[in-house]
Design an enzyme around this catalytic site. Sequence first.
Site, short mmCIF file in Angstrom:
data_model
loop_
_atom_site.label_atom_id
_atom_site.label_comp_id
_atom_site.label_asym_id
_atom_site.label_seq_id
_atom_site.Cartn_x
_atom_site.Cartn_y
_atom_site.Cartn_z
N GLY A 172 -7.08 8.49 7.18
CA GLY A 172 -7.18 8.79 8.61
C GLY A 172 -8.59 8.75 9.16
N ASP A 194 0.84 -1.19 0.00
CA ASP A 194 0.00 0.00 0.00
C ASP A 194 0.89 1.25 0.00
OD1 ASP A 194 -2.35 1.49 0.15
OD2 ASP A 194 -2.48 1.35 2.33
N ASP A 221 -8.59 0.85 6.52
CA ASP A 221 -7.52 0.74 7.51
C ASP A 221 -7.97 1.31 8.85
OD1 ASP A 221 -5.16 0.52 8.91
OD2 ASP A 221 -4.00 1.84 7.63
#
Length: 332
Positions: A190, A93, A277
């Site tokens: 994020g 990634d 993520d």
Amino acid sequence: MVNYKDLGLVNTRDMFAKAMKGGYAIPAFNFNNMEQMQAIIMACVEAKSPVILQVSKGARAYANANILRNMARGAVEYAHELGCDIPIVLHLDHGPNFEVAKDCIDNGFSSVMIDGSALPYDENVAVTKKVVEYAHKYDVTVEAELGVLGGVEDEVSAEESKYTKPEEVIDFTSKTGCDSLAISIGTSHGRCKFTPAQCTRSPDGVLIPPPLAFDVLAAIEQKLPGFPIVLHGSSSVPVEYVKIIEQYGGKIPDSVGIPEDQLRKAAKSAVCKINIDSDGRLAMTAAIRRHLAEHPGDFDPRQYLTPARDELKKMYMHKCVNVLGSAGHALD
């Protein structure tokens, strides 16, 4: 050199073709440790979903490249032990340069991303082409990126997003030969994908983000019919996890993600890989904070990592079944 086929892994080529035909997206879940890997495999075997195990440059530094490679081998064997040989990709990634991408290819990765999106256009083309030429010698697939995602994830950061320009995609993909293209249509890295000023608020104070730029996605699809498209920064940042973390001492204000209904809509298009993520980080942290608050005498890591792994599995199952639509497609 270690070839990924010797580890039982696959590349993304057939996987993406089937996903586009079937109107679903492959989950690309980042992992850094054993519990995350176990949860991903348990969930995807139970859901019968193909999966991409994603490793960032930071994850390789944290967990060690050799350990991660052997964890991927273990993931294949674990899936078999659990009763379903699901297709598994080991993917780099946000590869920052040719050297890192090459090292991953030489060490068993079946797919790599080269992220030249912050470079001038011609430099992005050049570095992507160089990675593609090397990767294709070993039947490794390559993901590239056009446009810039805002936010922070590991060592990747940008203050603001810049949408992918549809007028550039034909030239870029033809010059580079990349196998898939990560685009920017409003997702972000994020847990704070948008500032409060960019959002509206519900009556109970929950931040509501602006919609994704589906018009940009449609224009790219028109330019590149049948070409695999990837969405980064696609965690939904579940409110329930944020509340648990803050209830038990955490401070993560203004956390907001991508609504899951928009991800499901994207998954029915040419978007055949969706990266998640932050949701894994939040699920794990919420479970650990809650367990330690409720069991202050526990100090054995297994005591708090077990519920964390269980929560991760639950969340990954939800993504496969209810969001990405990949459940049931492992054996297509």
